[in-house]
Write a protein that holds these residues in place. Sequence first.
Motif, PDB file in Angstrom:
ATOM      1  N   ALA A 162      33.466  37.334  55.530  1.00 12.76           N
ATOM      2  CA  ALA A 162      34.480  37.138  56.572  1.00 12.76           C
ATOM      3  C   ALA A 162      35.603  36.280  55.999  1.00 12.76           C
ATOM      4  N   SER A 163      36.817  36.657  56.331  1.00 10.47           N
ATOM      5  CA  SER A 163      37.994  36.022  55.747  1.00 10.47           C
ATOM      6  C   SER A 163      38.456  34.831  56.580  1.00 10.47           C
ATOM      7  N   THR A 164      38.713  33.715  55.891  1.00 11.08           N
ATOM      8  CA  THR A 164      39.234  32.524  56.578  1.00 11.08           C
ATOM      9  C   THR A 164      40.689  32.713  56.989  1.00 11.08           C
ATOM     10  N   THR A 165      41.337  33.735  56.445  1.00 10.10           N
ATOM     11  CA  THR A 165      42.736  33.976  56.810  1.00 10.10           C
ATOM     12  C   THR A 165      42.827  34.740  58.132  1.00 10.10           C
ATOM     13  N   PHE A 166      41.821  35.560  58.427  1.00 11.31           N
ATOM     14  CA  PHE A 166      41.931  36.447  59.594  1.00 11.31           C
ATOM     15  C   PHE A 166      40.977  36.126  60.742  1.00 11.31           C
ATOM     16  N   TYR A 167      39.805  35.610  60.458  1.00 11.99           N
ATOM     17  CA  TYR A 167      38.844  35.320  61.528  1.00 11.99           C
ATOM     18  C   TYR A 167      39.199  33.978  62.176  1.00 11.99           C
ATOM     19  N   PRO A 168      39.309  33.898  63.475  1.00 10.60           N
ATOM     20  CA  PRO A 168      39.449  32.572  64.098  1.00 10.60           C
ATOM     21  C   PRO A 168      38.163  31.771  63.838  1.00 10.60           C
ATOM     22  N   PRO A 169      38.274  30.484  63.492  1.00 16.69           N
ATOM     23  CA  PRO A 169      37.082  29.717  63.108  1.00 16.69           C
ATOM     24  C   PRO A 169      36.006  29.637  64.194  1.00 16.69           C
ATOM     25  N   TYR A 170      36.426  29.493  65.441  1.00 14.70           N
ATOM     26  CA  TYR A 170      35.414  29.375  66.503  1.00 14.70           C
ATOM     27  C   TYR A 170      34.582  30.660  66.580  1.00 14.70           C
ATOM     28  N   LEU A 171      35.279  31.791  66.503  1.00 10.78           N
ATOM     29  CA  LEU A 171      34.600  33.098  66.560  1.00 10.78           C
ATOM     30  C   LEU A 171      33.618  33.249  65.398  1.00 10.78           C
ATOM     31  N   LEU A 172      34.058  32.816  64.221  1.00 14.68           N
ATOM     32  CA  LEU A 172      33.207  32.931  63.030  1.00 14.68           C
ATOM     33  C   LEU A 172      31.974  32.047  63.172  1.00 14.68           C
ATOM     34  N   ALA A 173      32.183  30.801  63.626  1.00 15.79           N
ATOM     35  CA  ALA A 173      31.057  29.875  63.761  1.00 15.79           C
ATOM     36  C   ALA A 173      30.033  30.440  64.743  1.00 15.79           C
ATOM     37  N   ARG A 174      30.525  30.995  65.822  1.00 18.08           N
ATOM     38  CA  ARG A 174      29.624  31.536  66.837  1.00 18.08           C
ATOM     39  C   ARG A 174      28.899  32.779  66.320  1.00 18.08           C
ATOM     40  N   ARG A 175      29.661  33.652  65.656  1.00 21.61           N
ATOM     41  CA  ARG A 175      29.052  34.893  65.156  1.00 21.61           C
ATOM     42  C   ARG A 175      27.975  34.597  64.121  1.00 21.61           C
ATOM     43  N   MET A 176      28.268  33.682  63.202  1.00 20.76           N
ATOM     44  CA  MET A 176      27.294  33.361  62.153  1.00 20.76           C
ATOM     45  C   MET A 176      26.054  32.696  62.738  1.00 20.76           C
ATOM     46  N   SER A 177      26.280  31.864  63.735  1.00 20.94           N
ATOM     47  CA  SER A 177      25.147  31.202  64.368  1.00 20.94           C
ATOM     48  C   SER A 177      24.255  32.250  65.051  1.00 20.94           C
ATOM     49  N   THR A 178      24.896  33.155  65.765  1.00 21.38           N
ATOM     50  CA  THR A 178      24.137  34.219  66.431  1.00 21.38           C
ATOM     51  C   THR A 178      23.365  35.045  65.404  1.00 21.38           C
ATOM     52  N   LEU A 179      24.055  35.415  64.320  1.00 20.92           N
ATOM     53  CA  LEU A 179      23.401  36.236  63.293  1.00 20.92           C
ATOM     54  C   LEU A 179      22.257  35.482  62.626  1.00 20.92           C
ATOM     55  N   ASP A 180      22.403  34.179  62.498  1.00 21.87           N
ATOM     56  CA  ASP A 180      21.309  33.433  61.878  1.00 21.87           C
ATOM     57  C   ASP A 180      20.053  33.514  62.753  1.00 21.87           C
ATOM     58  N   HIS A 181      20.251  33.526  64.069  1.00 20.01           N
ATOM     59  CA  HIS A 181      19.088  33.668  64.962  1.00 20.01           C
ATOM     60  C   HIS A 181      18.559  35.099  64.951  1.00 20.01           C
ATOM     61  N   LEU A 182      19.464  36.069  64.941  1.00 20.26           N
ATOM     62  CA  LEU A 182      19.005  37.467  64.948  1.00 20.26           C
ATOM     63  C   LEU A 182      18.251  37.817  63.662  1.00 20.26           C
ATOM     64  N   THR A 183      18.570  37.120  62.566  1.00 25.12           N
ATOM     65  CA  THR A 183      17.899  37.409  61.294  1.00 25.12           C
ATOM     66  C   THR A 183      16.740  36.453  61.025  1.00 25.12           C
ATOM     67  N   GLY A 184      16.469  35.547  61.938  1.00 29.21           N
ATOM     68  CA  GLY A 184      15.395  34.576  61.718  1.00 29.21           C
ATOM     69  C   GLY A 184      15.706  33.622  60.572  1.00 29.21           C
ATOM     70  N   GLY A 185      16.985  33.226  60.440  1.00 24.94           N
ATOM     71  CA  GLY A 185      17.356  32.250  59.401  1.00 24.94           C
ATOM     72  C   GLY A 185      17.588  32.877  58.040  1.00 24.94           C
ATOM     73  N   ARG A 186      18.158  34.080  58.049  1.00 28.31           N
ATOM     74  CA  ARG A 186      18.349  34.753  56.751  1.00 28.31           C
ATOM     75  C   ARG A 186      19.785  35.202  56.518  1.00 28.31           C
ATOM     76  N   VAL A 187      20.733  34.602  57.239  1.00 29.90           N
ATOM     77  CA  VAL A 187      22.097  35.088  57.063  1.00 29.90           C
ATOM     78  C   VAL A 187      22.885  34.176  56.117  1.00 29.90           C
ATOM     79  N   GLY A 188      23.859  34.778  55.454  1.00 27.09           N
ATOM     80  CA  GLY A 188      24.794  34.032  54.623  1.00 27.09           C
ATOM     81  C   GLY A 188      26.210  34.486  54.923  1.00 27.09           C
ATOM     82  N   TRP A 189      27.165  33.644  54.546  1.00 23.31           N
ATOM     83  CA  TRP A 189      28.583  33.969  54.764  1.00 23.31           C
ATOM     84  C   TRP A 189      29.297  33.946  53.421  1.00 23.31           C
ATOM     85  N   ASN A 190      29.838  35.090  53.041  1.00 22.93           N
ATOM     86  CA  ASN A 190      30.684  35.138  51.847  1.00 22.93           C
ATOM     87  C   ASN A 190      32.090  34.760  52.279  1.00 22.93           C
ATOM     88  N   ILE A 191      32.542  33.583  51.861  1.00 22.73           N
ATOM     89  CA  ILE A 191      33.850  33.090  52.295  1.00 22.73           C
ATOM     90  C   ILE A 191      34.919  33.671  51.382  1.00 22.73           C
TER      91      ILE A 191
END
Length: 435
Positions: free
Chosen positions: A103-132
């Motif tokens: 996810a790009s720091t130039t295009f994603y609003p930070p709040y949206l990114l933080a929320r999405r990654m947090s959600t994905l971390d729960h959906l994956t059981g703690g297995r998500v990463g973010w390529n900045i």
Amino acid sequence: MSDARFHLAWFLNFSSPAWNGTFTGSDGATWTDGRVHVEMARSLERGGFDYLMLEDSSMVSDGYEGSSRVDLKYGLYAPKHDPMPLIPLMADATRHIGIVGTASTTFYPPYLLARRMSTLDHLTGGRVGWNIVTSSEDRAAQNFGMDTLFEHDHRYDRADEYVDLVTRLWESWEPDAVVKDAATGTFVDHTKVHTVDFDGKFFASRGPLNTMPPIQGRPVICQAGGSPRGRQFAATHADTLLASAYGVEKMKAYRDDIRARRADLGGDPDSVKVMFIVSPVLGETMQEAQEKADAMAADSADKVEAALGHLSALTENDFSTFDLDAPVPTVTTNGHRSTLADFLSLGEGNTRTLREIANAWTINSLPLVGTPDHVAGLMGEAMQEVGGDGFLITGKPNRRYISEIADGLCPELRRRGLIRDGYEHRTFRENLMAF
Ligand SMILES: Cc1cc2nc3c(=O)[nH]c(=O)nc-3n(C[C@H](O)[C@H](O)[C@H](O)COP(=O)(O)O)c2cc1C
């Protein structure tokens, strides 16, 4: 005794796998439902991979010839799906492998990114990463209402602040905020959920996050900056780095540089895992593998055109305007600086033509050609000289190639004690940091 093991990762596009070869089946028609990618994730987990990285960009490029012909003909940048929705599908079909979304720091609003990654971390059981990524192309910027992209180093300045903000949002809930106290009927203790009141140079957000913090505290942070500013950014934030460097000496220098930067920042050099890009070519025999590698390296007009289309897109220099049979003129970029520098370095002081360089261009740190046994030996030796941490395997994938790696190379690496034999921890971060 020091641990000789290294990590494995795979670079994956959420686009069509190889589609017009002898062994590519019908995936060119069916990839859009994501199932072939999910099967790839299962195979890589069987192989013992730490993670797969889903790259992303958001444009149809017309960098070459001022036209989208080459981009679309070869499917370079499009068509490509959004990688984020694929992550839970992959997680559902696997149990251990880490899954990194871009996810790009130039295009994603930070709040949206933080929320999405947090959600994905729960959906994956703690297995998500973010390529900045900070993104590299004006054409992408124009899809988000900007005329041009911010200047190269400025993008990293913004990204620094962006990461600070999303980290604060992830920390806006104390770990024991959810009390579920039946006696008082209290689900969450509001005194443990805090605003962040972030008012930076580039971003502002009140907070708190309206979902719970990630299982991992913060998702695994992945980065691929290669320029001095990019490396500094990576050394500041990344848990794992994707790197291209030609040959063992440059690989070692790259890793040493990142580790020194991390140490200078007061961090532990072992807390950043540098993964070097390779594309092993495997065969039943040395001869078969060499023949495959020779066929891949053979001169081809399509290969030159696709390579220059790719480079034109990520540097926004139109390489169709340069003479193919002359050395490359001086070019600069506001896009991928280190990738351009690597490409130009193949010119060997302007002694090779653009056609020769484009034919030879692979983003590949080491030539790895041979039987699984031979290649496993080469990888082990290289890692010993470099000092660690692992390899990122790339290449236009198809099921056969994935199986050659997962079911041919990985068992050989495991037999030598060079890669993991199972996953000892629950989360991606813990497994990545285990050695
Ligand atoms: C293995 C690898 C994967 C990358 N993946 C992406 C990606 O998915 N999206 C993107 O916009 N940039 C991607 N990049 C580009 C990097 O984020 C960075 O812009 C590039 O390496 C140039 O960095 P530099 O300008 O600091 O030299 C990738 C680079 C590498 C080497």
